[in-house]
Write an enzyme that holds these catalytic residues in place. Structure first.
Site, PDB file in Angstrom:
ATOM      1  N   THR A 152     -10.093  -0.177  -8.648  1.00  0.00           N
ATOM      2  CA  THR A 152      -9.459   0.062 -10.227  1.00  0.00           C
ATOM      3  C   THR A 152      -8.194  -0.557 -10.463  1.00  0.00           C
ATOM      4  OG1 THR A 152      -9.360   1.927 -11.551  1.00  0.00           O
ATOM      5  CG2 THR A 152      -8.175   2.288  -9.415  1.00  0.00           C
ATOM      6  N   TYR A 153      -7.591  -0.400 -11.354  1.00  0.00           N
ATOM      7  CA  TYR A 153      -6.282  -0.989 -11.495  1.00  0.00           C
ATOM      8  C   TYR A 153      -4.895   0.051 -11.838  1.00  0.00           C
ATOM      9  CZ  TYR A 153      -7.542   0.149 -16.362  1.00  0.00           C
ATOM     10  OH  TYR A 153      -7.962   0.933 -17.657  1.00  0.00           O
ATOM     11  N   SER A 161      -8.692   3.751 -14.574  1.00  0.00           N
ATOM     12  CA  SER A 161      -7.646   3.563 -13.739  1.00  0.00           C
ATOM     13  C   SER A 161      -6.988   4.342 -12.789  1.00  0.00           C
ATOM     14  CB  SER A 161      -6.411   2.735 -14.899  1.00  0.00           C
ATOM     15  OG  SER A 161      -5.874   4.043 -15.263  1.00  0.00           O
ATOM     16  N   LYS A 193       0.848  -1.294  -0.017  1.00  0.00           N
ATOM     17  CA  LYS A 193       0.258   0.067  -0.009  1.00  0.00           C
ATOM     18  C   LYS A 193       1.063   1.303   0.105  1.00  0.00           C
ATOM     19  CE  LYS A 193      -0.815   1.139   4.928  1.00  0.00           C
ATOM     20  NZ  LYS A 193      -2.086   1.283   5.959  1.00  0.00           N
ATOM     21  N   GLY A 249     -10.787   8.338 -15.516  1.00  0.00           N
ATOM     22  CA  GLY A 249     -12.146   7.903 -16.057  1.00  0.00           C
ATOM     23  C   GLY A 249     -13.067   7.974 -14.862  1.00  0.00           C
ATOM     24  N   ALA A 250     -14.048   7.103 -14.568  1.00  0.00           N
ATOM     25  CA  ALA A 250     -15.175   7.354 -13.719  1.00  0.00           C
ATOM     26  C   ALA A 250     -14.535   7.507 -12.276  1.00  0.00           C
ATOM     27  CB  ALA A 250     -15.940   5.966 -13.570  1.00  0.00           C
TER      28      ALA A 250
END
Length: 121
Positions: A57-58, A25, A9, A73-74
């Site tokens: 997400t990625y 992403s 993390k 994006g979103a």
């Protein structure tokens, strides 16, 4: 049996950009990716400290040394520039693996400079 365990993390990263028109992403500075052992395409959970949002997400690789953390994006609707987030990756591990694995934890300052690296929680 496998367990979903913390893999790595980045703690309290600052969002530097939000690009609604990108495909999707989170863009992460390559230096931070390497320190936290995050991989391109890896699924991550994002926790927004400022507003409590949590979403998945990625990862895509950002330019080394720019300290960019960009939601695309979103996901760009889930945080504002300047928000502090936690980027969390998990891995499926057997009991033996989880007993021998130390997560890769990177603590950063408000400019996304590495303050501390830990191999424990």
């Amino acid at each position: 049996m496998t367990f979903e365990m913390l893999y790595g993390k980045i703690h309290r990263a600052t969002v530097t950009d939000a690009n609604l028109n990108y495909v999707g992403s989170i863009t992460v500075d390559k230096e931070l990716m390497e320190a936290s052992k995050l991989m391109v395409g890896q699924k991550v959970e994002i926790v927004n400290i400022n507003n409590g949002e949590r979403f998945s997400t990625y990862v895509i690789e950002g330019e080394r040394g720019k300290k960019d953390i960009c939601l695309n994006g979103a996901a760009a609707r889930k945080a504002e520039i300047g928000d502090r987030i936690i980027i969390i990756a998990y891995a499926s591990m057997t009991e033996i693996e989880r007993n021998n694995f130390k997560p890769h934890v990177v603590l950063v300052d408000e400019n996304n400079n590495i303050d501390e690296m830990r191999d424990f929680i």
